[in-house]
Structure formats: C-alpha cells, structure tokens
Design a protein around this motif. Structure first.
Motif, PDB file in Angstrom:
ATOM      1  N   GLU A 216      27.748  39.600  38.734  1.00 38.62           N
ATOM      2  CA  GLU A 216      28.084  38.696  39.844  1.00 38.62           C
ATOM      3  C   GLU A 216      29.046  37.606  39.388  1.00 38.62           C
ATOM      4  O   GLU A 216      29.954  37.207  40.133  1.00 38.62           O
ATOM      5  CB  GLU A 216      26.809  38.078  40.412  1.00 38.62           C
ATOM      6  CG  GLU A 216      25.924  39.081  41.142  1.00 38.62           C
ATOM      7  CD  GLU A 216      24.564  38.506  41.513  1.00 38.62           C
ATOM      8  OE1 GLU A 216      23.854  39.140  42.316  1.00 38.62           O
ATOM      9  OE2 GLU A 216      24.199  37.424  40.993  1.00 38.62           O
ATOM     10  N   GLU A 217      28.879  37.138  38.161  1.00 33.84           N
ATOM     11  CA  GLU A 217      29.785  36.120  37.634  1.00 33.84           C
ATOM     12  C   GLU A 217      31.169  36.691  37.338  1.00 33.84           C
ATOM     13  O   GLU A 217      32.183  35.985  37.446  1.00 33.84           O
ATOM     14  CB  GLU A 217      29.192  35.503  36.369  1.00 33.84           C
ATOM     15  CG  GLU A 217      27.937  34.678  36.614  1.00 33.84           C
ATOM     16  CD  GLU A 217      27.273  34.229  35.328  1.00 33.84           C
ATOM     17  OE1 GLU A 217      26.548  33.221  35.365  1.00 33.84           O
ATOM     18  OE2 GLU A 217      27.468  34.878  34.284  1.00 33.84           O
ATOM     19  N   LEU A 218      31.225  37.963  36.955  1.00 32.97           N
ATOM     20  CA  LEU A 218      32.513  38.598  36.673  1.00 32.97           C
ATOM     21  C   LEU A 218      33.271  38.972  37.938  1.00 32.97           C
ATOM     22  O   LEU A 218      34.514  39.016  37.935  1.00 32.97           O
ATOM     23  CB  LEU A 218      32.292  39.865  35.838  1.00 32.97           C
ATOM     24  CG  LEU A 218      31.774  39.706  34.410  1.00 32.97           C
ATOM     25  CD1 LEU A 218      31.502  41.080  33.799  1.00 32.97           C
ATOM     26  CD2 LEU A 218      32.758  38.936  33.544  1.00 32.97           C
ATOM     27  N   SER A 219      32.562  39.256  39.000  1.00 32.87           N
ATOM     28  CA  SER A 219      33.181  39.853  40.193  1.00 32.87           C
ATOM     29  C   SER A 219      34.291  39.021  40.836  1.00 32.87           C
ATOM     30  O   SER A 219      35.211  39.614  41.423  1.00 32.87           O
ATOM     31  CB  SER A 219      32.106  40.200  41.233  1.00 32.87           C
ATOM     32  OG  SER A 219      31.442  39.040  41.671  1.00 32.87           O
ATOM     33  N   PRO A 220      34.287  37.680  40.779  1.00 34.73           N
ATOM     34  CA  PRO A 220      35.409  36.954  41.395  1.00 34.73           C
ATOM     35  C   PRO A 220      36.732  37.109  40.659  1.00 34.73           C
ATOM     36  O   PRO A 220      37.784  36.749  41.196  1.00 34.73           O
ATOM     37  CB  PRO A 220      34.939  35.484  41.358  1.00 34.73           C
ATOM     38  CG  PRO A 220      33.473  35.525  41.165  1.00 34.73           C
ATOM     39  CD  PRO A 220      33.236  36.746  40.337  1.00 34.73           C
ATOM     40  N   HIS A 221      36.705  37.625  39.436  1.00 38.51           N
ATOM     41  CA  HIS A 221      37.918  37.710  38.631  1.00 38.51           C
ATOM     42  C   HIS A 221      38.610  39.047  38.842  1.00 38.51           C
ATOM     43  O   HIS A 221      37.975  40.096  38.936  1.00 38.51           O
ATOM     44  CB  HIS A 221      37.573  37.505  37.156  1.00 38.51           C
ATOM     45  CG  HIS A 221      36.868  36.205  36.890  1.00 38.51           C
ATOM     46  ND1 HIS A 221      37.501  34.986  37.014  1.00 38.51           N
ATOM     47  CD2 HIS A 221      35.583  35.926  36.527  1.00 38.51           C
ATOM     48  CE1 HIS A 221      36.654  34.018  36.737  1.00 38.51           C
ATOM     49  NE2 HIS A 221      35.477  34.559  36.439  1.00 38.51           N
ATOM     50  N   ASP A 222      39.932  39.002  38.868  1.00 39.62           N
ATOM     51  CA  ASP A 222      40.721  40.197  39.184  1.00 39.62           C
ATOM     52  C   ASP A 222      41.228  40.937  37.955  1.00 39.62           C
ATOM     53  O   ASP A 222      41.579  42.111  38.053  1.00 39.62           O
ATOM     54  CB  ASP A 222      41.926  39.809  40.063  1.00 39.62           C
ATOM     55  CG  ASP A 222      41.498  39.288  41.418  1.00 39.62           C
ATOM     56  OD1 ASP A 222      40.501  39.801  41.980  1.00 39.62           O
ATOM     57  OD2 ASP A 222      42.166  38.360  41.933  1.00 39.62           O
ATOM     58  N   THR A 223      41.308  40.263  36.814  1.00 42.83           N
ATOM     59  CA  THR A 223      41.876  40.879  35.624  1.00 42.83           C
ATOM     60  C   THR A 223      41.062  40.502  34.390  1.00 42.83           C
ATOM     61  O   THR A 223      40.305  39.523  34.393  1.00 42.83           O
ATOM     62  CB  THR A 223      43.329  40.427  35.399  1.00 42.83           C
ATOM     63  OG1 THR A 223      43.341  39.019  35.116  1.00 42.83           O
ATOM     64  CG2 THR A 223      44.200  40.716  36.621  1.00 42.83           C
ATOM     65  N   ALA A 224      41.272  41.265  33.325  1.00 47.92           N
ATOM     66  CA  ALA A 224      40.622  40.954  32.055  1.00 47.92           C
ATOM     67  C   ALA A 224      41.078  39.601  31.528  1.00 47.92           C
ATOM     68  O   ALA A 224      40.283  38.839  30.968  1.00 47.92           O
ATOM     69  CB  ALA A 224      40.916  42.055  31.039  1.00 47.92           C
ATOM     70  N   ALA A 225      42.352  39.265  31.719  1.00 44.69           N
ATOM     71  CA  ALA A 225      42.866  37.976  31.253  1.00 44.69           C
ATOM     72  C   ALA A 225      42.159  36.824  31.959  1.00 44.69           C
ATOM     73  O   ALA A 225      41.851  35.796  31.337  1.00 44.69           O
ATOM     74  CB  ALA A 225      44.374  37.898  31.478  1.00 44.69           C
TER      75      ALA A 225
END
Length: 267
Positions: A216-225
């Motif tokens: 859930e914490e990762l999901s807002p991010h679009d890229t690995a960077a």
C-alpha cells in the motif's frame, strides 16, 4: 490460581528486500514477490518479498563494503552498527539465494549481467560458503549503496516466532534477472503493487500484514526511482502490530494508525 505469562521470545534479526524495477515496455513500477511453500514453518503459503534471518556468518569485511557506513544504516534503522552491517549483508545474501540477483560488483564497476554463478548460489544455499567469503574469493564489493532502508517491523510479543526485520529497497541491476529457482517458493514474479493488493482482496494471494501495508505504501509511486527517492526521505520508527483475537478472527492494527485493520480467520 493465576499463572504468570511467559516471557516474550527474543526477536531474531532478519532482512527483507523490496526488489523493484520499471516494467519493461510499459514502464510502471513493479515489485518482486514469491509464494512460499505451504508447509514451511514460517509464512507457509504466503506471498512475500525475498528475505530471511541474519546468519552468524553475515559479518562483512569493511574492505569489501561500498556505500554508507554500517553506523549510518544503524542510525536509519535504530540498530547498533554491527547489527546493521549484518542486516545489509543478510539482505544481499538472501536476495542472491532466493532470486539470483547479486547486489555486488568488482571494484570500480557497476553490477550487471552475471557470469555463470549457479555454483556460487548453490554453495550459499547449502551453507558451504558465506557471502563475505564469496566476495573475497571473486574480488567483489558488497554494494550497500544500492540498498535504502524502508521500514522496520517487529513481530508482536505473544508470537512464538518473532523477528525484528529491516525492510530495504533495491532496484534490480541492469541486465540481471530475478528468478524462481529457490526451494522455498513455489512461484515468483513481478507485480505492480496495485495488482498484488487486488489479488489479496480477491483471495488469490495470501499476504501478511507487513507485506500488505508495504504494498500500500509503494502503490502511489509510478517508478523505481520514485520509490528509492521516497525511501531516502522516510523516517523509520519500529512498527510492532497490535493483535486481538475474537473467536476465530484475528485482527491486526498498527499503533498510530487506528483506521488501518487487517483481519484473518484462524483455526
């Protein structure tokens, strides 16, 4: 006559790696997940990130360490520098053992496509070699600079098996391929965080509370960077979930976030 509650089990140090990449072609964020063998003593049948417990052999040679000093990792994770060094070493070892990704390289070079390293991996898994020993034998540096702390989770005190786990983020090196060649998992692959969360909601994936929360914490991010940038700015406070059992239903909540709940039925 009342009986005193037993002393809580001392949590074992462990490391988990959020291995991320940008999906080939499409470019969206993906994270590597493994479904563990159902009969395993810990987290059997669960879909997890690669990782495992710290070994007594996870003592790095400072001459083969590239990146922030162990004391810096210790300050991020709230751990002594010696343990922080062991956690980073365990993270590199477990990632190589469980999915064949090696966060190490020869001095002055970057990690890239690997030569035939099956024998190295087999030696580690079979405990015929150690990660510090392999680094020395093949003139490699452990690339601590490729790992960024994300979180620290501690198993609740009443559990018979307890872990104090450092969650660290790493981007899969260019030219390396994460695989499913481990006896600890029945399948493995790349998922977008939102797809994994949807799979959990549909009952297709079994996720432990820390895994679900992290996705859930990762999901807002679009890229690995973006994930690595977010990790570098996170303040890490140890998280010990709060567990309540009512009949067969176990409810897990998080201190400081009363609105977040995780429920599962147990026999």
């Amino acid at each position: 006559m009342s009986t005193a509650a037993p002393d809580p089990v001392e949590p074992k140090p462990a490391a988990t790696v959020l291995l991320v990449r940008d999906e080939p072609g499409a470019g969206g964020l993906q994270v590597f997940l493994q479904r563990r063998v159902a009969g395993m003593a810990f987290a059997g049948g669960m879909t997890v990130f690669p990782g495992g417990g710290v070994s007594p052999d996870d003592v790095p040679d400072p001459r083969r360490w590239r990146g922030p000093e162990p004391a810096r990792f210790g300050s991020w994770l709230g751990q002594p520098s010696e343990l922080a060094a062991a956690l980073v070493t365990a993270a590199v070892r477990e990632t190589f053992e469980e999915c064949g990704v090696l966060l190490a390289a020869r001095p002055g070079t970057e990690p890239g496509p690997l030569p035939t390293t099956t024998a190295w991996r087999d030696a580690l898994v079979g405990r015929h070699a150690t990660m510090p020993g392999l680094l020395a034998e093949h003139d490699l540096e452990l690339r601590a600079d490729l790992l960024v702390p994300w979180a620290r989770w501690i198993t609740p005190m009443r559990n018979p098996k307890r872990y104090d786990t450092a969650f660290l983020v790493a981007r899969v090196p260019e030219g390396q391929v994460a695989d499913d060649a481990t006896t600890e998992a029945v399948e493995a692959g790349w998922w977008s965080p939102s797809e994994a969360i949807a799979g959990y909601a549909a009952g297709d994936l079994q996720l432990m509370a820390p895994t679900l929360r992290t996705l859930e914490e990762l999901s807002p991010h679009d890229t690995a960077a973006e994930v690595l940038d977010a990790a570098a700015r996170r303040a890490i406070d140890p998280i010990t979930p709060e567990v309540r059992r009512e009949g067969r239903v176990v409810t897990i909540t998080l201190p400081g976030d009363p609105d977040w709940r995780y429920e599962e039925a147990r026999s």
